[in-house]
Design a protein around this motif. Sequence first.
Motif, PDB file in Angstrom:
ATOM      1  N   SER A  17      -9.398  15.421  -8.599  1.00 30.55           N
ATOM      2  CA  SER A  17      -9.783  15.111  -9.968  1.00 30.55           C
ATOM      3  C   SER A  17      -8.531  14.861 -10.804  1.00 30.55           C
ATOM      4  CB  SER A  17     -10.576  16.270 -10.577  1.00 30.55           C
ATOM      5  OG  SER A  17      -9.732  17.387 -10.797  1.00 30.55           O
ATOM      6  N   ALA A  18      -8.701  14.183 -11.922  1.00 29.95           N
ATOM      7  CA  ALA A  18      -7.574  13.878 -12.800  1.00 29.95           C
ATOM      8  C   ALA A  18      -6.946  15.142 -13.371  1.00 29.95           C
ATOM      9  CB  ALA A  18      -8.027  12.962 -13.926  1.00 29.95           C
ATOM     10  N   ALA A  19      -7.732  16.212 -13.466  1.00 32.89           N
ATOM     11  CA  ALA A  19      -7.225  17.457 -14.044  1.00 32.89           C
ATOM     12  C   ALA A  19      -6.599  18.389 -13.017  1.00 32.89           C
ATOM     13  CB  ALA A  19      -8.358  18.191 -14.766  1.00 32.89           C
ATOM     14  N   SER A  20      -6.675  18.048 -11.745  1.00 36.03           N
ATOM     15  CA  SER A  20      -6.202  18.959 -10.692  1.00 36.03           C
ATOM     16  C   SER A  20      -4.688  19.050 -10.626  1.00 36.03           C
ATOM     17  CB  SER A  20      -6.728  18.500  -9.332  1.00 36.03           C
ATOM     18  OG  SER A  20      -6.108  17.271  -8.951  1.00 36.03           O
ATOM     19  N   GLY A  21      -4.008  17.955 -10.993  1.00 35.03           N
ATOM     20  CA  GLY A  21      -2.560  17.923 -10.839  1.00 35.03           C
ATOM     21  C   GLY A  21      -2.112  17.694  -9.412  1.00 35.03           C
ATOM     22  N   ASP A  22      -3.032  17.287  -8.531  1.00 34.46           N
ATOM     23  CA  ASP A  22      -2.689  17.059  -7.126  1.00 34.46           C
ATOM     24  C   ASP A  22      -2.122  15.651  -6.958  1.00 34.46           C
ATOM     25  OD1 ASP A  22      -3.734  19.547  -6.751  1.00 34.46           O
ATOM     26  OD2 ASP A  22      -5.445  18.906  -5.540  1.00 34.46           O
ATOM     27  N   LEU A  23      -0.920  15.567  -6.410  1.00 31.68           N
ATOM     28  CA  LEU A  23      -0.220  14.298  -6.283  1.00 31.68           C
ATOM     29  C   LEU A  23       0.148  14.003  -4.839  1.00 31.68           C
ATOM     30  CD1 LEU A  23       2.319  14.664  -9.251  1.00 31.68           C
ATOM     31  CD2 LEU A  23       0.187  13.353  -9.251  1.00 31.68           C
ATOM     32  N   THR A  24       0.331  12.722  -4.555  1.00 39.80           N
ATOM     33  CA  THR A  24       0.923  12.268  -3.310  1.00 39.80           C
ATOM     34  C   THR A  24       2.205  11.520  -3.657  1.00 39.80           C
ATOM     35  OG1 THR A  24      -1.230  12.032  -2.243  1.00 39.80           O
ATOM     36  CG2 THR A  24       0.624  10.845  -1.248  1.00 39.80           C
ATOM     37  N   ILE A  25       3.286  11.857  -2.977  1.00 42.26           N
ATOM     38  CA  ILE A  25       4.547  11.143  -3.119  1.00 42.26           C
ATOM     39  C   ILE A  25       4.755  10.314  -1.856  1.00 42.26           C
ATOM     40  CG2 ILE A  25       7.034  11.295  -3.451  1.00 42.26           C
ATOM     41  CD1 ILE A  25       5.524  12.367  -5.835  1.00 42.26           C
ATOM     42  N   THR A  26       4.900   9.007  -2.004  1.00 45.75           N
ATOM     43  CA  THR A  26       5.140   8.115  -0.871  1.00 45.75           C
ATOM     44  C   THR A  26       6.584   7.640  -0.904  1.00 45.75           C
ATOM     45  OG1 THR A  26       2.852   7.314  -0.965  1.00 45.75           O
ATOM     46  CG2 THR A  26       4.425   6.003   0.305  1.00 45.75           C
ATOM     47  N   GLN A  27       7.260   7.716   0.244  1.00 45.92           N
ATOM     48  CA  GLN A  27       8.586   7.125   0.355  1.00 45.92           C
ATOM     49  C   GLN A  27       8.448   5.721   0.941  1.00 45.92           C
ATOM     50  OE1 GLN A  27      11.516   9.150   2.804  1.00 45.92           O
ATOM     51  NE2 GLN A  27      13.029   7.529   2.517  1.00 45.92           N
ATOM     52  N   LEU A  28       9.089   4.742   0.285  1.00 50.98           N
ATOM     53  CA  LEU A  28       9.069   3.355   0.724  1.00 50.98           C
ATOM     54  C   LEU A  28      10.494   2.866   0.947  1.00 50.98           C
ATOM     55  CD1 LEU A  28       6.628   1.892  -1.976  1.00 50.98           C
ATOM     56  CD2 LEU A  28       6.002   2.583   0.336  1.00 50.98           C
ATOM     57  N   ASP A  29      10.641   1.845   1.797  1.00 52.54           N
ATOM     58  CA  ASP A  29      11.930   1.155   1.803  1.00 52.54           C
ATOM     59  C   ASP A  29      11.904   0.091   0.712  1.00 52.54           C
ATOM     60  OD1 ASP A  29      10.648  -1.149   2.782  1.00 52.54           O
ATOM     61  OD2 ASP A  29      11.373  -0.883   4.826  1.00 52.54           O
ATOM     62  N   PHE A  30      12.982  -0.655   0.542  1.00 52.53           N
ATOM     63  CA  PHE A  30      13.074  -1.562  -0.599  1.00 52.53           C
ATOM     64  C   PHE A  30      12.318  -2.861  -0.370  1.00 52.53           C
ATOM     65  CE2 PHE A  30      17.156   0.321  -2.655  1.00 52.53           C
ATOM     66  CZ  PHE A  30      16.513   1.547  -2.747  1.00 52.53           C
ATOM     67  N   LYS A  31      11.647  -2.974   0.770  1.00 53.55           N
ATOM     68  CA  LYS A  31      10.727  -4.084   0.996  1.00 53.55           C
ATOM     69  C   LYS A  31       9.276  -3.640   0.838  1.00 53.55           C
ATOM     70  CE  LYS A  31      13.787  -6.695   4.080  1.00 53.55           C
ATOM     71  NZ  LYS A  31      13.931  -7.314   5.434  1.00 53.55           N
ATOM     72  N   GLY A  32       9.094  -2.347   0.522  1.00 56.09           N
ATOM     73  CA  GLY A  32       7.760  -1.822   0.297  1.00 56.09           C
ATOM     74  C   GLY A  32       7.094  -1.247   1.532  1.00 56.09           C
ATOM     75  N   LYS A  33       7.842  -1.062   2.624  1.00 57.61           N
ATOM     76  CA  LYS A  33       7.274  -0.481   3.838  1.00 57.61           C
ATOM     77  C   LYS A  33       7.245   1.036   3.722  1.00 57.61           C
ATOM     78  CE  LYS A  33       8.065   0.006   8.829  1.00 57.61           C
ATOM     79  NZ  LYS A  33       8.963  -0.338   9.964  1.00 57.61           N
ATOM     80  N   LYS A  34       6.121   1.636   4.072  1.00 58.76           N
ATOM     81  CA  LYS A  34       5.975   3.085   3.966  1.00 58.76           C
ATOM     82  C   LYS A  34       6.813   3.800   5.016  1.00 58.76           C
ATOM     83  CE  LYS A  34       2.400   5.551   5.340  1.00 58.76           C
ATOM     84  NZ  LYS A  34       1.076   6.187   5.456  1.00 58.76           N
ATOM     85  N   LEU A  35       7.594   4.797   4.561  1.00 56.22           N
ATOM     86  CA  LEU A  35       8.457   5.574   5.445  1.00 56.22           C
ATOM     87  C   LEU A  35       8.014   7.027   5.578  1.00 56.22           C
ATOM     88  CD1 LEU A  35      11.953   4.297   4.258  1.00 56.22           C
ATOM     89  CD2 LEU A  35      10.585   3.460   6.183  1.00 56.22           C
ATOM     90  N   GLY A  36       7.242   7.521   4.622  1.00 57.72           N
ATOM     91  CA  GLY A  36       6.832   8.922   4.674  1.00 57.72           C
ATOM     92  C   GLY A  36       6.040   9.304   3.444  1.00 57.72           C
ATOM     93  N   PRO A  63       0.824  -1.213   0.000  1.00 59.79           N
ATOM     94  CA  PRO A  63       0.000   0.000   0.000  1.00 59.79           C
ATOM     95  C   PRO A  63       0.854   1.257   0.000  1.00 59.79           C
ATOM     96  CG  PRO A  63       0.083  -0.944   2.199  1.00 59.79           C
ATOM     97  CD  PRO A  63       0.792  -1.912   1.295  1.00 59.79           C
ATOM     98  N   LEU A  64       0.372   2.270  -0.690  1.00 53.91           N
ATOM     99  CA  LEU A  64       0.986   3.593  -0.661  1.00 53.91           C
ATOM    100  C   LEU A  64       0.243   4.461   0.349  1.00 53.91           C
ATOM    101  CD1 LEU A  64       1.460   4.033  -4.520  1.00 53.91           C
ATOM    102  CD2 LEU A  64       3.155   3.270  -2.836  1.00 53.91           C
ATOM    103  N   HIS A  65       0.620   5.725   0.446  1.00 51.86           N
ATOM    104  CA  HIS A  65      -0.046   6.585   1.421  1.00 51.86           C
ATOM    105  C   HIS A  65      -1.513   6.776   1.085  1.00 51.86           C
ATOM    106  CE1 HIS A  65      -0.298   9.522   4.641  1.00 51.86           C
ATOM    107  NE2 HIS A  65      -0.962  10.315   3.816  1.00 51.86           N
ATOM    108  N   ASP A  66      -1.815   6.965  -0.207  1.00 49.25           N
ATOM    109  CA  ASP A  66      -3.194   7.044  -0.662  1.00 49.25           C
ATOM    110  C   ASP A  66      -3.543   5.752  -1.394  1.00 49.25           C
ATOM    111  OD1 ASP A  66      -3.504   9.494   0.504  1.00 49.25           O
ATOM    112  OD2 ASP A  66      -3.455  10.644  -1.353  1.00 49.25           O
ATOM    113  N   ASP A  67      -4.822   5.579  -1.743  1.00 51.55           N
ATOM    114  CA  ASP A  67      -5.239   4.290  -2.297  1.00 51.55           C
ATOM    115  C   ASP A  67      -5.519   4.338  -3.796  1.00 51.55           C
ATOM    116  OD1 ASP A  67      -7.779   5.517  -2.439  1.00 51.55           O
ATOM    117  OD2 ASP A  67      -8.335   4.734  -0.465  1.00 51.55           O
ATOM    118  N   THR A  68      -5.022   5.364  -4.476  1.00 44.95           N
ATOM    119  CA  THR A  68      -5.174   5.462  -5.929  1.00 44.95           C
ATOM    120  C   THR A  68      -4.062   4.682  -6.619  1.00 44.95           C
ATOM    121  OG1 THR A  68      -3.889   7.502  -5.906  1.00 44.95           O
ATOM    122  CG2 THR A  68      -6.287   7.720  -5.805  1.00 44.95           C
ATOM    123  N   VAL A  69      -4.179   4.565  -7.943  1.00 50.22           N
ATOM    124  CA  VAL A  69      -3.184   3.853  -8.752  1.00 50.22           C
ATOM    125  C   VAL A  69      -1.850   4.607  -8.743  1.00 50.22           C
ATOM    126  CG1 VAL A  69      -2.600   3.264 -11.142  1.00 50.22           C
ATOM    127  CG2 VAL A  69      -4.871   2.728 -10.247  1.00 50.22           C
TER     128      VAL A  69
END
Length: 303
Positions: free
Chosen positions: A70-89, A41-47
């Motif tokens: 919305s798809a046109a908003s340009g609003d993004l979430t950046i998730t930091q993961l470790d190399f096992k896929g654990k969320k760090l930030g 899982p990422l921070h948000d649940d979108t693709v």
Amino acid sequence: MLLLNFATIVAAAVSLVSAAVPNSPRFDLTKPSYDLFRSKPLHDDTVQQGFAFDNKNRRLFVSQRRNGASAASGDLTITQLDFKGKKLGHMYLKGFGHGVSFGAQGVGSATYLWTEVDANSKGYGKRLARFKFVNGATRTKSSSSLQKFAPVAAGKEHTCAVDTVNNRLVVRYHTSAGKRIAVFDLAAATKGDFSNPLADFKQPLPKTKAKNFQGYTAYGRYLYLLWGDSYDVSKELNSQVATVDMNTGKVVQGPVITRAGSTLSFREAEGMAIYKTAAGQVRLFLGFASGKPGDRRSNLMEK
């Protein structure tokens, strides 16, 4: 005869100018891929849309559209993961773009992200931004902490990737004649100097089984391209990868079907990146989204 000789000389000069990217090894796209991780899982649940490695600090970042945006908003979430896929930030970006490709640059112990910014009415960034990743922070397109660039004056949209091994910024930009690729020295680009591209060519459009372009990255002389539709769109596996020689702008391998993550649910190709391990092995990564609506997951595979 004189005219013919002059034309030959000019053609040779143009060839030399365009062949400015030093030679390098090339990945064989027919070789199998192996999992880094699946169904994380990422921070948000979108693709997920794209991902990038900070090779200096051994960090991984994944982009996705922010929940509820919305798809046109340009609003993004950046998730930091470790190399096992654990969320760090995570970090929120408002009004930036689609997130199909971005880059990470290690500076000391900090990571600076290169992303699109100033989303247009379709949700694609018109320029590039460079800024420090700060866990938990929100940046708007007008934040004072952003460096903004328009690498190609004629470019109406810009996205980028970073060749973290060779320290180059690879820019995909849109013009009235279609998509083009330009390559710059990363140190010069950081200073805002885009005057001496190593390459600048029209992105080739080979015939592919998939409708959707899903990402790109570069290692040395070669650009790697990814296409693919989800199983919701195409019942058959149609993700494909291709290699382009950036000194000629020509496809040198592919498009090749990739079966990486073929058993995933939904399975939509999403992003590419290069990483060099501490042991010195360079790897080409492919990203895929999986899962159900409201619970999309991240998957990374490597060659």
